[in-house]
Enzyme design. Structure first.
Site, PDB file in Angstrom:
ATOM      1  CG  ASP A   6      -1.885  -1.138   1.252  1.00  0.00           C
ATOM      2  OD1 ASP A   6      -2.215  -1.651   0.160  1.00  0.00           O
ATOM      3  OD2 ASP A   6      -2.303  -1.545   2.352  1.00  0.00           O
ATOM      4  CE  LYS A   7      -0.042   8.569  -0.744  1.00  0.00           C
ATOM      5  NZ  LYS A   7      -1.092   9.542  -0.414  1.00  0.00           N
TER       6      LYS A   7
END
Length: 303
Positions: free
Chosen positions: A138-139
């Protein structure tokens, strides 16, 4: 679009269509062929087959080979933290806050933009927007990612992920004090029917297993190491919330009052896999990012 035909001989009867077609051209991988089947570019006796279709003798296979798409993702020079690189694979430590690959309306500043500037040879299996990308984090999760530089490496790494032989260990800080030292969360995950932007545990979801070990306990938090057996979207974040210990700083799955960390306290610290060409097992470890270590120090000082 180039077209070709193949008649199934007796010796290929009973074999899966993706396996058969991937033997026709050394440049075609099974993953790529499966995508062509899903896209309707493969017909069996004039009908669209499933990707797991078993061939019969004398089946007439028609293949429409798509033109390679021009990559419209712009290379951007970045100071990438590369842990390993050779002709086949690359291991990079992604910082918190960076998106892995471009998406519609979000074409710059991603890890892929940086990779395309760093090297021109990335596998094409995942298409225009995700060259070389075998798996994602994830970011706001930091840590190690493996990148494929050709289709042979891509297929090998994907198969290792599917066979659950890749070592993926994460450090996470969660709300609450977990009383037991070890645990396994085996709970299926799918998109939340009430919130399409989130994932959740549901009966008919995809099989998902996370193993965890407690490394340290603080006043209101616990440091855990999570090892992924499967790799579902947001898996650790969803699973830890499911058992009542959501990740600190997580704006989506954490409690309403959580730490302001600019995202979840989650770091993909250890990554291990078998090299696609040499068959040697490689393992890499990336230290905790500064914000994470600082948080641990603060928690330790306030036990």
């Amino acid at each position: 679009m180039e077209k070709m035909e193949h008649i199934i001989p007796d010796e290929q009867a009973g074999e899966r269509i993706d396996k058969v077609l991937s033997t026709l051209n050394a440049d075609w991988s099974r993953t790529q062929v499966q995508q062509w089947i899903k896209d309707g570019n493969v017909l069996v006796n004039g009908q669209k087959p499933k990707t797991n279709y078993k061939c019969s003798a004398n089946d007439k296979i028609e293949i429409s080979i798509p033109e390679p798409e021009e990559l419209d993702v712009v290379p951007e020079k970045m100071d990438l933290d590369i842990y390993y690189e050779d002709q086949d694979v690359l291991v990079v430590n992604k910082p918190k806050g960076m998106v892995v690959h471009p998406a519609a309306g979000h074409g710059t500043g991603t890890l892929v933009n940086g990779l395309m500037s760093h090297c021109t040879d990335l596998s094409g299996i995942n298409g225009v927007m995700r060259p070389g990308i075998v798996h994602r984090i994830d970011k706001d999760t930091s840590g190690l990612l493996m990148v494929a530089k050709n289709d042979m490496a891509h297929e090998s790494l994907v198969n290792q992920l599917m066979n659950k032989t890749v070592t993926r260990k994460y450090r996470a800080i969660v709300h609450g004090v977990i009383p037991h030292d070890y645990g396994t969360i085996d709970a299926p995950i799918a998109r939340d029917p009430k919130d399409r932007q989130s994932m959740t545990v549901v009966d008919n979801g995809k099989h998902a297993v996370t193993h965890f070990q407690v490394l340290d306990r603080f006043k209101d938090f616990t440091l855990v190491e999570c090892q992924l057996e499967t790799g579902r979207t947001h898996q650790i974040r969803v699973h830890m919330k499911y058992i009542g210990y959501p990740l600190a700083g997580d704006p989506k799955y954490g409690p309403r009052k959580t730490l302001d960390l600019g995202g979840q306290a989650l770091h993909a610290g250890i990554l291990g896999f078998v090299h696609p060409r040499s068959n040697e097992y490689l393992e890499f470890e990336a230290p905790l990012p500064a914000y994470f270590q600082e948080l641990l120090d603060n928690l330790a000082n306030n036990r």
